[in-house]
Enzyme design. Structure first.
Site, PDB file in Angstrom:
ATOM      1  N   ASN A   1     -10.689  -0.545   0.084  1.00 56.54           N
ATOM      2  CA  ASN A   1      -8.580  -0.350  -0.072  1.00 56.54           C
ATOM      3  C   ASN A   1      -8.120  -0.548  -1.312  1.00 56.54           C
ATOM      4  O   ASN A   1      -8.462  -1.973  -1.113  1.00 56.54           O
ATOM      5  CB  ASN A   1      -8.232  -1.310   1.287  1.00 56.54           C
ATOM      6  CG  ASN A   1      -6.795  -1.442   1.095  1.00 56.54           C
ATOM      7  OD1 ASN A   1      -6.607  -1.147   0.620  1.00 56.54           O
ATOM      8  ND2 ASN A   1      -5.832  -1.760   2.451  1.00 56.54           N
TER       9      ASN A   1
ATOM     10  N   CYS B   1       0.962  -1.632   0.075  1.00 51.13           N
ATOM     11  CA  CYS B   1       0.169  -0.182   0.177  1.00 51.13           C
ATOM     12  C   CYS B   1       0.984   1.250  -0.222  1.00 51.13           C
ATOM     13  O   CYS B   1       0.240   2.339  -0.362  1.00 51.13           O
ATOM     14  CB  CYS B   1      -0.714   0.156   1.066  1.00 51.13           C
ATOM     15  SG  CYS B   1      -1.646  -1.312   1.163  1.00 51.13           S
TER      16      CYS B   1
ATOM     17  N   HIS C   1      -3.977   6.766   2.496  1.00 49.32           N
ATOM     18  CA  HIS C   1      -4.071   5.677   2.051  1.00 49.32           C
ATOM     19  C   HIS C   1      -5.320   5.419   3.009  1.00 49.32           C
ATOM     20  O   HIS C   1      -5.645   5.166   3.632  1.00 49.32           O
ATOM     21  CB  HIS C   1      -3.337   4.206   1.958  1.00 49.32           C
ATOM     22  CG  HIS C   1      -3.604   3.533   1.924  1.00 49.32           C
ATOM     23  ND1 HIS C   1      -3.720   2.384   0.968  1.00 49.32           N
ATOM     24  CD2 HIS C   1      -3.135   2.100   3.191  1.00 49.32           C
ATOM     25  CE1 HIS C   1      -4.185   1.797   1.269  1.00 49.32           C
ATOM     26  NE2 HIS C   1      -4.126   1.171   2.324  1.00 49.32           N
TER      27      HIS C   1
END
Ligand code: UT7
Length: 329
Positions: A286, A114, A256
């Site tokens: 996500n 990520c 994020h």
């Protein structure tokens, strides 16, 4: 002073969406639990054979080139952040190069889960500030749905597919990236994992019980949660301090998009209003390396972020990895 600056952004999300209600028919979960614990309502999921990591990254790259008013042959470098490539070899960056005809570009992938997009931005910035390259395409693209065990409620509710991209170019003005901060801690790496195919060859005595297929993504959610709520405020304070700014001076924080509770907790720890933290995880979930560039593109296109202001991008994830970038618009 020579800096790198963003001159175009783009994104792509699969048309198909999977709601929490639909997920609750697949596993023992429900909309209230998912919304309350994560802030996610639905996610985009690749459904077509052709809707690949390369395809989505290519679409995002083409949008970014269009916004930048740049033709692909002007690109010197293509960096792709992904942990879900369609092929382990050739790399995704080379495949996107071929798709957009960026014949003069040098291409490689970065896998930092990520945090991948931030690692790629920092790499691009270093190439530009050193004078080696002038125009760089940075892409974050993921088809995480292919790595998910759709029977595992602790992971299948969290992730989505998509891609985002940014074009970085050399700038001789005060606008552009003012600084980066990044780090890794391999000792905590197994908190988020996706194992490769096992070593299975004629030289290994016992291979018959080893699986042929790739295992699924697994995660210690609470460990990652604790790490994120500690690490992001730490990075924000350091990077703003290093640039003689305070967290208060940053107009927007593009974090994020993993969990709304993480974002709210960061806002609280920094004593900042939640309005400074744009979100899209309610409809995207996500999307790992794609999450920050998808949000960045939304913020550019909807004029959420304004010229003259400071924005801060910050991510964390598997590795463990983390990274932040401070940008003057
Ligand atoms: O990009 C980086 C990647 N990952 C992350 O950022 C993840 C960070 N972590 C998180 O977002 C959260 O830890 C999760 C959303 C993954 C989990 O939330 P949590 O508040 O930490 O829940 P938990 O794992 O402590 O589970 C609480 C309860 C458990 O039941 P018991 O043991 O209390 O009876 C779980 O079995 O909730 C249960 N549970 C669920 N219930 C309904 C776990 N998943 C689900 C589910 N639906 N999908």
């Amino acid at each position: 002073m020579l800096r790198s600056n963003i001159i175009g952004t783009g994104s792509y999300l699969p048309a198909h969406t999977l709601s929490n209600h639909e997920l609750s028919k697949l596993v023992d979960t429900n909309n209230d639990w998912i919304v309350e614990r994560t802030g996610i309502c639905s996610r985009h999921i690749a459904t077509e054979e052709t809707e690949t990591t390369v395809f989505m990254g290519t679409k995002a790259a083409q949008n970014a080139l269009e916004m930048a008013g740049l033709t692909a042959d002007k690109l010197d470098l293509i960096l792709v952040a992904t942990f879900t490539p369609d092929y382990i070899m050739p790399n995704t960056a080379c495949q996107i190069q071929a798709a957009i005809h960026a014949t003069n570009a040098f291409c490689f992938d970065i896998n930092a889960a990520c945090s991948g997009f931030l690692y790629a931005l920092q790499t691009a910035d270093a190439y530009i500030r050193s004078g080696i390259y002038h125009s760089i395409l940075v892409v974050g693209t993921e088809t995480i749905s292919r790595t998910i065990d759709w029977q595992d409620r602790s992971t299948c509710i969290l992730f989505g597919d998509g891609a985002g991209a940014a074009i970085l170019s050399a700038s001789h003005t005060e606008k552009g990236f003012l600084g980066f901060l990044s780090g890794s801690d391999g000792s905590g790496g197994m908190a988020l994992q996706l194992k490769n195919r096992p070593i299975k060859n004629p030289c290994r005595p016992t291979t018959k019980d080893l699986p042929d297929s790739f295992p699924y993504l697994s995660m210690n959610g609470q460990e990652v949660f604790q790490f994120a709520v500690r690490k992001i405020p730490e990075m924000v304070k350091s990077i703003t301090g290093q640039n003689q700014l305070s967290p208060e001076d940053i107009s927007h924080y593009l974090l994020h998009q993993a969990n709304l509770r993480i974002i709210k907790s960061v806002a609280k720890r920094l004593s900042l209003p939640e309005e400074r933290f744009p979100v899209n995880l309610s409809e995207c979930g996500n999307t790992s390396a794609a999450s920050i560039p998808i949000l960045l593109d939304k913020c550019y296109r909807n004029s959420i972020i304004q010229l003259g202001s400071y924005i801060l991008l910050s991510g964390f994830g598997g590795g463990l990895t983390w990274g932040s970038a401070l940008l003057k618009l």
